[in-house]
Design an enzyme around this catalytic site. Structure first.
Site, short mmCIF file in Angstrom:
data_model
loop_
_atom_site.label_atom_id
_atom_site.label_comp_id
_atom_site.label_asym_id
_atom_site.label_seq_id
_atom_site.Cartn_x
_atom_site.Cartn_y
_atom_site.Cartn_z
N GLY A 29 84.44 -63.88 -84.51
CA GLY A 29 85.71 -64.00 -85.04
C GLY A 29 86.78 -64.46 -84.07
CG ASN A 30 89.74 -66.53 -85.12
OD1 ASN A 30 90.91 -66.27 -85.59
ND2 ASN A 30 88.81 -67.49 -85.71
#
Ligand code: C5P
Length: 234
Positions: A29-30
């Site tokens: 993810g980020n």
């Protein structure tokens, strides 16, 4: 006076960060919080636009009055953007789309070997560049829609180049109409309620620098877009 500058315009906005699954419990993810994209959706709606929000993973509640489609991965986001931007006047890609995704999705949770220190290697493949694809599709079709395509870019600059010159290059490479460049060298922007943006346009060399809450910078960006729609420069 500018409050209805987007009256009746169909605006598609992407927000949040994609998640690329590895196994049933893990993903890549980020740090995108989705706040900038959601602020854009709220402000565009207040300016009279018909807004569709394509929302990946976000840290805040999405206002109930915003018509929203939820997605998780980059490929899901791509499908929705392709469909919903077909008859949109404006597309704004504020989402942080993963550049890479794991080649394989493991159906069962990846286990560590209790007897060794072995660690798996995760193989990645490129995700499609959605922004670039929509620009190319518009070039190929007679109906020149969306009339305005806006990208976002988080840049830190490099030893040789300022974040703004990297932004100029990205505007050209992506072929979008506007690029909102974020200086993230001090992690400014991620997760916070305020932002500093420089809006670059393909139609002139103007650089609009704005700082403020994510709603304030959204107004600046949407006014620049509305201005272009009402008096297009080519
Ligand atoms: O190349 P870079 O990721 O910095 O470009 C950022 C812009 O491109 C953002 O508008 C983002 O939403 C979009 N993007 C995309 N598809 C990707 C990666 C980024 O549309 N796979």
């Amino acid at each position: 006076p500018n409050s209805l500058a987007l009256d009746g315009k169909r605006v598609v906005i992407t927000a949040g960060g994609t998640r690329e699954p590895l196994d049933p419990v893990r993903f890549l993810g980020n740090k995108s919080s989705g706040k900038q994209g959601i602020a854009l959706a709220q402000v565009a709606q207040r300016m009279g636009a018909e807004v569709k929000l394509i929302c990946a993973h976000v840290d805040i509640d999405i206002p109930e009055d915003i018509s929203t489609v939820r997605v998780s991965t980059g490929l899901e986001l791509k499908n929705q953007v392709e469909n919903l931007s077909r008859d949109a006047d404006i597309l704004i890609m504020a989402a942080a789309v993963a550049d890479f995704r794991p080649v394989a999705y493991e159906e069962f949770k990846i286990k560590k070997n209790a007897d060794t220190n072995d660690a798996p290697t995760i193989e990645l493949v490129r995700n499609p560049d959605i922004l670039r694809e929509i620009v190319v599709r518009r070039q190929q079709e007679k109906q020149q829609q969306p009339a305005v395509i806006v990208g976002f870019a988080a840049e830190t600059g490099s030893a040789e180049k300022s974040y703004l010159s990297l932004g100029r290059e990205k505007l050209v490479r992506k072929g979008c109409d506007f690029l909102a460049v974020n200086d993230v060298s001090n992690n400014a922007g991620f997760g916070t309620d305020s932002n500093a943006l420089t809006i670059l346009s393909k139609f002139n060399n103007q650089e609009i620098h704005c700082e403020g809450t994510k709603e304030e910078v959204s107004s600046e960006l949407l006014l620049a877009v509305a201005q272009h729609l009402s008096e297009p420069l080519t």
